[in-house]
Design a protein around this motif. Structure first.
Motif, mmCIF file in Angstrom:
data_model
loop_
_atom_site.group_PDB
_atom_site.id
_atom_site.type_symbol
_atom_site.label_atom_id
_atom_site.label_comp_id
_atom_site.label_asym_id
_atom_site.label_seq_id
_atom_site.Cartn_x
_atom_site.Cartn_y
_atom_site.Cartn_z
ATOM 1 N N ASP A 1 0.826 -1.200 0.000
ATOM 2 C CA ASP A 1 0.000 0.000 0.000
ATOM 3 C C ASP A 1 0.868 1.262 0.000
ATOM 4 O OD1 ASP A 1 1.045 -0.169 2.511
ATOM 5 O OD2 ASP A 1 -0.847 0.155 3.572
ATOM 6 N N GLU A 2 0.298 2.344 0.475
ATOM 7 C CA GLU A 2 1.008 3.618 0.541
ATOM 8 C C GLU A 2 2.257 3.528 1.408
ATOM 9 O OE1 GLU A 2 0.185 8.262 1.844
ATOM 10 O OE2 GLU A 2 -1.468 6.835 1.861
ATOM 11 N N LEU A 3 2.195 2.721 2.440
ATOM 12 C CA LEU A 3 3.370 2.520 3.291
ATOM 13 C C LEU A 3 4.534 1.971 2.475
ATOM 14 C CD1 LEU A 3 4.893 2.303 5.989
ATOM 15 C CD2 LEU A 3 3.852 0.058 6.254
ATOM 16 N N ALA A 4 4.259 1.009 1.613
ATOM 17 C CA ALA A 4 5.315 0.451 0.762
ATOM 18 C C ALA A 4 5.889 1.536 -0.146
ATOM 19 C CB ALA A 4 4.777 -0.715 -0.059
ATOM 20 N N ASP A 5 5.014 2.340 -0.739
ATOM 21 C CA ASP A 5 5.486 3.430 -1.607
ATOM 22 C C ASP A 5 6.391 4.386 -0.832
ATOM 23 O OD1 ASP A 5 3.978 2.350 -3.669
ATOM 24 O OD2 ASP A 5 2.305 3.742 -3.372
ATOM 25 N N ASN A 6 5.966 4.738 0.380
ATOM 26 C CA ASN A 6 6.757 5.662 1.204
ATOM 27 C C ASN A 6 8.093 5.046 1.607
ATOM 28 O OD1 ASN A 6 4.728 7.553 1.033
ATOM 29 N ND2 ASN A 6 3.889 7.105 3.056
ATOM 30 N N ALA A 7 8.081 3.773 1.981
ATOM 31 C CA ALA A 7 9.325 3.117 2.387
ATOM 32 C C ALA A 7 10.293 3.006 1.208
ATOM 33 C CB ALA A 7 9.021 1.738 2.969
ATOM 34 N N VAL A 8 9.784 2.701 0.029
ATOM 35 C CA VAL A 8 10.636 2.622 -1.158
ATOM 36 C C VAL A 8 11.224 3.999 -1.481
ATOM 37 C CG1 VAL A 8 10.651 2.194 -3.655
ATOM 38 C CG2 VAL A 8 9.521 0.575 -2.118
ATOM 39 N N LEU A 9 10.393 5.031 -1.401
ATOM 40 C CA LEU A 9 10.876 6.396 -1.661
ATOM 41 C C LEU A 9 11.967 6.786 -0.666
ATOM 42 C CD1 LEU A 9 10.741 9.149 -3.074
ATOM 43 C CD2 LEU A 9 8.851 9.739 -1.537
ATOM 44 N N LEU B 1 7.521 11.706 5.962
ATOM 45 C CA LEU B 1 6.861 10.436 5.671
ATOM 46 C C LEU B 1 7.059 9.355 6.730
ATOM 47 C CD1 LEU B 1 7.541 10.181 1.834
ATOM 48 C CD2 LEU B 1 5.468 10.966 3.001
ATOM 49 N N ALA B 2 8.123 9.444 7.506
ATOM 50 C CA ALA B 2 8.381 8.436 8.536
ATOM 51 C C ALA B 2 7.761 8.886 9.858
ATOM 52 C CB ALA B 2 9.887 8.224 8.707
ATOM 53 N N GLU B 3 7.430 7.916 10.668
ATOM 54 C CA GLU B 3 6.930 8.211 12.017
ATOM 55 C C GLU B 3 8.011 8.923 12.823
ATOM 56 O OE1 GLU B 3 3.742 8.020 14.582
ATOM 57 O OE2 GLU B 3 3.773 7.033 12.639
ATOM 58 N N THR B 4 9.221 8.406 12.692
ATOM 59 C CA THR B 4 10.386 9.003 13.326
ATOM 60 C C THR B 4 11.617 8.572 12.533
ATOM 61 O OG1 THR B 4 11.586 9.290 15.416
ATOM 62 C CG2 THR B 4 10.712 7.104 14.963
ATOM 63 N N TRP B 5 12.716 9.287 12.700
ATOM 64 C CA TRP B 5 13.949 8.919 12.018
ATOM 65 C C TRP B 5 15.124 9.417 12.839
ATOM 66 C CZ3 TRP B 5 17.868 11.969 9.840
ATOM 67 C CH2 TRP B 5 17.634 13.343 9.867
ATOM 68 N N GLY B 6 16.299 8.932 12.513
ATOM 69 C CA GLY B 6 17.494 9.383 13.202
ATOM 70 C C GLY B 6 18.719 8.701 12.617
ATOM 71 N N TYR B 7 19.817 8.809 13.338
ATOM 72 C CA TYR B 7 21.051 8.167 12.901
ATOM 73 C C TYR B 7 21.860 7.777 14.120
ATOM 74 C CZ TYR B 7 22.852 12.879 13.688
ATOM 75 O OH TYR B 7 23.164 14.083 14.251
ATOM 76 N N GLN B 8 22.745 6.838 13.907
ATOM 77 C CA GLN B 8 23.629 6.413 14.981
ATOM 78 C C GLN B 8 24.963 5.990 14.387
ATOM 79 O OE1 GLN B 8 20.730 3.541 16.179
ATOM 80 N NE2 GLN B 8 21.958 1.817 15.484
ATOM 81 N N ARG B 9 25.992 6.149 15.179
ATOM 82 C CA ARG B 9 27.333 5.753 14.750
ATOM 83 C C ARG B 9 27.670 4.415 15.382
ATOM 84 N NH1 ARG B 9 32.507 9.483 15.590
ATOM 85 N NH2 ARG B 9 30.956 10.491 16.851
ATOM 86 N N GLY B 10 28.128 3.490 14.548
ATOM 87 C CA GLY B 10 28.609 2.209 15.038
ATOM 88 C C GLY B 10 30.122 2.224 15.050
#
Length: 138
Positions: free
Chosen positions: A34-42, A107-116
């Protein structure tokens, strides 16, 4: 138990479309079309493009991981440029780029980044709609 798929692509812009196709296929295999798939692909396309453009490590691989657990989908894009973090910016209307992270935030509920220890991971989380049936086993 969460469902996870991980794949790697060479750090080159011609492989961004490969990442899009693989993300779309994985989501379809999980019944998410659905739209979620479209958003995740984008957003996968945006995050992989950022990794390809900004990673200064030569001959690097970009890793994409999708994890589906209960009603949450997590997209992670990792690259070996562990000291350069994504910086959202305001783009002028006539600029060609610079809107990727704004799309991620929208488009995401939340996002961020982390260093490994050896990589940086940029992630985005989506919540599945109640009407989406999540298969219990693949």
């Amino acid at each position: 138990m969460p469902k996870t798929t991980t794949f790697r692509i060479p750090k080159h812009r011609r492989h961004v479309s490969t990442a899009r196709r693989q993300v779309a296929k994985s989501l379809a295999d999980w019944g998410i079309t659905d739209e979620l798939a479209d958003n995740a692909v984008l957003l996968a396309s945006e995050l992989v493009t950022n990794a390809v453009r900004h990673c200064r490590v030569t001959c690097a691989l970009v890793e994409v991981t999708l994890t589906l657990q209960e009603r949450e989908l997590r997209l992670e894009v990792s690259d070996p440029e562990r000291d350069r973090f994504p910086q959202p910016r305001d783009s002028a209307l006539d600029e060609e780029g610079g809107r990727g992270l704004a799309l991620v935030a929208a488009l995401a509920e939340t996002w961020g980044y982390q260093r490994g220890p050896y990589t940086k991971c940029v992630w985005a989380v989506f919540t599945l709609a109640e009407n989406i049936c999540v298969p219990s086993a693949l």
